[in-house]
Design an enzyme around this catalytic site. Structure first.
Site, PDB file in Angstrom:
ATOM      1  N   GLY A  12       0.809  -1.222   0.000  1.00 27.23           N
ATOM      2  CA  GLY A  12       0.000   0.000   0.000  1.00 27.23           C
ATOM      3  C   GLY A  12       0.841   1.270   0.000  1.00 27.23           C
ATOM      4  O   GLY A  12       1.971   1.269   0.470  1.00 27.23           O
ATOM      5  N   ASP A 143       1.276   1.378   9.287  1.00 26.64           N
ATOM      6  CA  ASP A 143       0.794   0.594  10.423  1.00 26.64           C
ATOM      7  C   ASP A 143       1.813   0.486  11.548  1.00 26.64           C
ATOM      8  O   ASP A 143       1.466   0.135  12.665  1.00 26.64           O
ATOM      9  CB  ASP A 143       0.412  -0.818   9.947  1.00 26.64           C
ATOM     10  CG  ASP A 143      -0.820  -0.790   9.068  1.00 26.64           C
ATOM     11  OD1 ASP A 143      -1.692   0.069   9.296  1.00 26.64           O
ATOM     12  OD2 ASP A 143      -0.909  -1.623   8.150  1.00 26.64           O
TER      13      ASP A 143
END
Lengths: 406, 406
Positions: A12, A143
């Site tokens: 991503g 993340d």
């Protein structure tokens, strides 16, 4: 004999994955005694297997290179391609043929733990067949869930964007004099690092967001009802931040609580997030005004509020990776070691990529406080250094200028 | 004898409604020969009726005043309170009693067309009972849909945020090499001005967003299918921007197309936007990857990417309103006249508030092009001047500092 670098981006997008690319290109071009070309895979390994690549050392102007540094998302394009587990698969033979044909000596891959899996497999295959090509992983994920590194490039900018956005949503929610709940859904399927950063939105102690729920602690509707009841006693406008991946004690995702009923006009299942589920729960059980806000992809791809620290560290990770590969390292990931907390100091090091891939570093349970609905102040000295500074962006006609492949 | 100013904010937040408040306060304090206090209603007229107000000329430090200028949302709090149509209602008598008790000479109300309705009613009541209090409207709305003004404060910053965010979402959507549709839902129930600004996201001609739909043109699923089919021939990653208020030719909102089926686990109706409806339509009819992104409240309340032009004009509208009221005007709204396009020049004027309230200025139909799925280049010289410049914000510990009432 001179060799070439091949660099790719995978997984991503983040706001600083291109800063790492910038680091790789500029460092590569510093070593013209050893490096001839810096090639970029278009759409990662998947694209490279289809011979899709570009010559980054030839085709970019200095101005474009500077633009790439502050452009969010993946300049080279990305992929979600998983190499086969079986190293005898012909794809490895094909790939190495292509690498040799391009005279690649150093393969750098910028990505999260799936991408580190690619680096792991390729370096193990190289060892097996006695290839001299060196494989290096450059970490990247909003993340912040990679093992063996203090933090990951991408997290600081995303955390800054989340904290600022939640602060603004809190202002927005405070204007009317009535009871109202706002649920803010943030990214994080398994790890709550990014949602935890919403605690920084508080302008003073006891400020919104009053409740914060991470995937690391099981979510329970009964506790939630009690938490919200108490929060509404403290102030009429309550902001709740939740990770998209919160689940109940049995592991069932909260966003799946609507599954049965979520059919659209055409009889198809509709997908929504846990924010919508909680919004409906609050509406039905509290009978008060409630809305949910999904911050969505902007938290990973916005260039509006980059952390300069994050940008610089992302670039440093790229440069360090090139130097390490030139020095002989392979099968490694660049990691960040925090050497000092105050004033913050960080240095790059190398870790075994096999120890990183396919694992996830959770948000520490001792930083989840307040009956699992709040974040400990101990998190502050960890996160604050990562969001400092704002780089100056190029602007044209009132809007940010971003690099893109022509 | 000196008089006092009473200023209030009403309706939805914007990024610059506080800049207008700043303009009113600072201008008021420039006229200490005529003005004694600048009072602020807390939560608009509704709060003032409950005696909720503050002394802005006494209680704010210069530093707080400067912070207010760049703080999004409504510093004084807002309301959605509609005064009764019947001017003989006792609420008017009560309100004017309170105004007289505070020695108010000038009443300034910052808001959209509902707020202008309040100014209209109060000025008409004043005329009826022979009250000397002067009532002045200061425009505010991200929707840019007020009559008799070239544009409204709040629109420029929202347009800039939307254009930049859509540009970033387009980068995010472009990283994978596969067909994928992203639907971006933007604010605008009746007017498409803000959604139209998404056209500025294009980095070059033919860039995303490829399709833009406004509420001013009826939406039709058959045309949409044809439009999207053609767009997918041009590039695999298609961005579509839609206003939340698009409706079909019969006037039925597209977001209501799911009504029948949208029941949650508890048997209650679920509310979603038109983006979700279109997402499902695309998934079912095209069978390709699709997601929808609701930009949500950040487009109206983010302070990340303010337009300096917008901030300055919002403050100027507040100052001009104070001066006009001191000069004897009442029952007016401050309006913006564009006196020159290139270089852009604007001056404030006054318009009859009765001609503004309860009306809506649509996006011009001759700027809706491409079979109602695109925006004309003629829109550019109109909108570009409104998004120029970025004010320097106060930052502390890596995050923007915003003012709030203690």
């Amino acid at each position: 004999m001179k060799k070439n670098i091949l660099v790719g981006q995978s997984g991503g997008p983040t706001a600083v994955i291109n800063a790492s690319l910038y680091g790789v290109i500029t460092e590569g071009m510093e070593h013209l005694d050893e490096i001839e070309h810096v090639y970029g895979m278009i759409h990662g390994v998947e694209g490279f297997l289809k011979d899709s690549y570009t010559d980054l050392s030839q085709d970019l102007t200095q101005k474009e290179l500077e633009l790439i540094r502050l452009t969010p998302a993946a300049y080279l394009g990305s992929c979600r391609y998983k190499l086969p587990k079986d190293l005898t698969s012909p794809v490895y033979f094909t790939l190495f043929k292509k690498l040799e044909a391009l005279n690649i000596g150093y393969f750098l891959y910028i990505g999260g733990n799936d991408s580190m899996d690619t680096v792991s497999k390729l370096s193990r295959y190289a060892a097996q067949v006695g290839s001299p090509i060196r494989f290096m992983g450059i970490p990247k994920t909003i993340d912040n869930d990679l093992m063996l590194t203090d933090h990951t490039p991408g997290y600081g900018s995303a955390a800054k964007y989340v904290a600022s956005t939640v602060r603004e949503i809190s202002l927005d929610a405070s204007v009317y004099n009535q009871q109202a709940v706002t649920i803010v859904e943030l990214m994080g399927r398994g790890a709550g690092w990014l949602t935890a950063a919403s605690v920084l939105a508080r302008k003073y102690e006891q400020d919104n967001p009053l409740l914060i729920y991470l995937p690391e602690a099981p979510f329970d509707f009964q506790s939630f009802t009690r938490d919200l009841t108490e929060a509404l006693r403290r102030r009429p406008d309550v902001i709740i931040c939740v990770s998209e991946g919160i689940s109940d004690v049995s592991g069932r995702l909260i966003c799946e609580y609507n599954d049965e009923a979520r059919l659209d006009n055409f009889g198809h299942k509709m997908l929504t997030g846990c924010g919508k589920v909680l919004e409906n729960f609050v509406r039905n059980h509290f009978g008060i005004k409630v809305r949910s806000v999904e911050v969505n992809v902007s938290q990973r791809c916005s260039g509006m509020l980059l952390s300069e620290t994050d940008v610089n560290e992302a670039a440093a990770a790229g440069s360090f990776g090139v130097r390490a590969a030139l020095d002989g390292a392979t099968g490694k990931m660049v990691a960040f070691n925090r050497t000092l907390d105050d004033p913050y100091a960080m240095e790059c090091s190398l870790v075994d990529v096999n120890e990183v891939c396919n694992k996830e570093k959770p948000f520490p349970s001792h930083w989840i406080t307040g009956r699992t609905n709040d974040i400990s102040p101990e998190f502050y000295p960890y996160v604050l250094p990562l969001i400092q500074g704002e780089p100056k962006r190029a602007v044209s006609r009132g809007l940010p200028v971003y690099a893109y492949r022509k």
